[in-house]
Design a protein around this motif. Structure first.
Motif, PDB file in Angstrom:
ATOM      1  N   GLY A  80       0.772  -1.227   0.000  1.00 31.43           N
ATOM      2  CA  GLY A  80       0.000   0.000   0.000  1.00 31.43           C
ATOM      3  C   GLY A  80       0.811   1.289   0.000  1.00 31.43           C
ATOM      4  O   GLY A  80       0.241   2.373   0.042  1.00 31.43           O
ATOM      5  N   VAL A  81       2.128   1.193  -0.046  1.00 33.22           N
ATOM      6  CA  VAL A  81       2.948   2.402  -0.077  1.00 33.22           C
ATOM      7  C   VAL A  81       3.108   2.825  -1.537  1.00 33.22           C
ATOM      8  O   VAL A  81       3.606   2.079  -2.362  1.00 33.22           O
ATOM      9  CB  VAL A  81       4.338   2.177   0.564  1.00 33.22           C
ATOM     10  CG1 VAL A  81       5.166   3.451   0.506  1.00 33.22           C
ATOM     11  CG2 VAL A  81       4.180   1.705   2.006  1.00 33.22           C
ATOM     12  N   GLY A 134      12.890  -4.102  11.577  1.00 28.09           N
ATOM     13  CA  GLY A 134      12.833  -2.916  12.436  1.00 28.09           C
ATOM     14  C   GLY A 134      13.056  -1.640  11.643  1.00 28.09           C
ATOM     15  O   GLY A 134      12.365  -0.637  11.860  1.00 28.09           O
ATOM     16  N   HIS A 135      14.022  -1.691  10.722  1.00 25.57           N
ATOM     17  CA  HIS A 135      14.236  -0.523   9.859  1.00 25.57           C
ATOM     18  C   HIS A 135      12.967  -0.230   9.059  1.00 25.57           C
ATOM     19  O   HIS A 135      12.550   0.937   8.939  1.00 25.57           O
ATOM     20  CB  HIS A 135      15.381  -0.778   8.872  1.00 25.57           C
ATOM     21  CG  HIS A 135      16.705  -1.008   9.509  1.00 25.57           C
ATOM     22  ND1 HIS A 135      17.664  -1.808   8.943  1.00 25.57           N
ATOM     23  CD2 HIS A 135      17.238  -0.551  10.665  1.00 25.57           C
ATOM     24  CE1 HIS A 135      18.732  -1.817   9.710  1.00 25.57           C
ATOM     25  NE2 HIS A 135      18.498  -1.079  10.772  1.00 25.57           N
ATOM     26  N   ARG A 192       8.261   2.898   7.395  1.00 24.01           N
ATOM     27  CA  ARG A 192       6.830   2.919   7.092  1.00 24.01           C
ATOM     28  C   ARG A 192       6.104   3.905   7.996  1.00 24.01           C
ATOM     29  O   ARG A 192       5.238   4.656   7.547  1.00 24.01           O
ATOM     30  CB  ARG A 192       6.241   1.502   7.241  1.00 24.01           C
ATOM     31  CG  ARG A 192       4.750   1.416   6.974  1.00 24.01           C
ATOM     32  CD  ARG A 192       4.423   1.752   5.510  1.00 24.01           C
ATOM     33  NE  ARG A 192       3.009   1.870   5.275  1.00 24.01           N
ATOM     34  CZ  ARG A 192       2.252   0.944   4.704  1.00 24.01           C
ATOM     35  NH1 ARG A 192       2.784  -0.193   4.291  1.00 24.01           N
ATOM     36  NH2 ARG A 192       0.972   1.148   4.530  1.00 24.01           N
ATOM     37  N   GLU A 193       6.449   3.938   9.257  1.00 22.01           N
ATOM     38  CA  GLU A 193       5.794   4.881  10.164  1.00 22.01           C
ATOM     39  C   GLU A 193       6.084   6.324   9.747  1.00 22.01           C
ATOM     40  O   GLU A 193       5.199   7.182   9.826  1.00 22.01           O
ATOM     41  CB  GLU A 193       6.267   4.650  11.600  1.00 22.01           C
ATOM     42  CG  GLU A 193       5.527   5.494  12.618  1.00 22.01           C
ATOM     43  CD  GLU A 193       5.857   5.174  14.048  1.00 22.01           C
ATOM     44  OE1 GLU A 193       5.317   5.859  14.929  1.00 22.01           O
ATOM     45  OE2 GLU A 193       6.652   4.236  14.295  1.00 22.01           O
ATOM     46  N   GLY A 209       2.526   6.701   8.996  1.00 28.88           N
ATOM     47  CA  GLY A 209       2.098   6.457  10.358  1.00 28.88           C
ATOM     48  C   GLY A 209       1.711   5.015  10.656  1.00 28.88           C
ATOM     49  O   GLY A 209       1.392   4.694  11.802  1.00 28.88           O
ATOM     50  N   ALA A 210       1.750   4.120   9.652  1.00 24.08           N
ATOM     51  CA  ALA A 210       1.368   2.726   9.878  1.00 24.08           C
ATOM     52  C   ALA A 210       2.398   2.045  10.779  1.00 24.08           C
ATOM     53  O   ALA A 210       3.605   2.200  10.591  1.00 24.08           O
ATOM     54  CB  ALA A 210       1.265   1.972   8.548  1.00 24.08           C
ATOM     55  N   THR A 211       1.897   1.314  11.762  1.00 27.28           N
ATOM     56  CA  THR A 211       2.765   0.574  12.676  1.00 27.28           C
ATOM     57  C   THR A 211       2.276  -0.858  12.792  1.00 27.28           C
ATOM     58  O   THR A 211       1.184  -1.187  12.353  1.00 27.28           O
ATOM     59  CB  THR A 211       2.779   1.228  14.083  1.00 27.28           C
ATOM     60  OG1 THR A 211       1.450   1.195  14.594  1.00 27.28           O
ATOM     61  CG2 THR A 211       3.296   2.651  14.040  1.00 27.28           C
TER      62      THR A 211
END
Length: 168
Positions: free
Chosen positions: A45-46, A153-154, A159-160, A164-166
């Motif tokens: 979705g990015v 983790g990267h 993405r955040e 803002g997706a986490t």
């Protein structure tokens, strides 16, 4: 299979199997597969150009991470030399999200066939010619859990920063 759901930090459910011991190889592969899925999901979705835009001064992007991990999978499990490791982190103009994800998933599928065919984790993993000592399949699996987990983790942070997706 009898399984129990436990609440993980951040509200995420995890399934913990209680049916029978899966064995060391299945356990290691299970952790690795979970991380692989998490990394691939981070690009879902990015839109362009955010998926390939560097999110940190080092130049790391979501698409670059997935592209890099496809090379890492092929290096450690298939014995293919990656050449210039720094270049594996940089998506080309021709790279698309669908194409990079397909190459990553194909590398994972091929790697899993190698893992599944390995009868003893003490046996050497495939290694490109001229690369020195050959680590055991156990070492490679543990290393790949570390490598994929670090890049997951990267990807979480990148993405955040994008939308803002986490979470996984």
């Amino acid at each position: 299979m009898d399984s129990t759901r436990t609440q993980r930090p951040g509200g995420e459910d995890a399934v913990l199997s209680r049916a029978r011991p899966a064995g060391e190889k299945a356990t290691l592969r299970g952790f690795l597969d979970r991380l692989r899925d998490a990394v691939a999901a981070k690009v879902d979705g990015v839109p362009e150009p955010q998926v390939r835009t560097a999110g940190v001064p080092s130049g790391t992007s979501l698409l670059g991470l997935v592209r890099h991990l496809a090379y890492v999978e092929r290096f450690y499990f298939l014995g293919e030399d990656a050449g210039d490791w720094a270049a594996t982190m940089r998506p080309t103009a021709e790279d698309t999200v669908d194409g990079v994800l397909a190459r990553y998933r194909r590398a994972v599928e091929q790697a899993n066939r190698v893992i599944d065919a390995c009868p003893d984790l003490d046996l050497p993993a495939p290694r490109p010619p001229g690369r020195g000592g050959t680590p055991s399949m156990r070492w490679v699996l543990v290393h790949m859990i570390e490598e994929t987990g670090r890049h997951a983790g990267h990807a979480d942070i990148l993405r955040e920063r994008i939308d803002g997706a986490t979470g996984r």
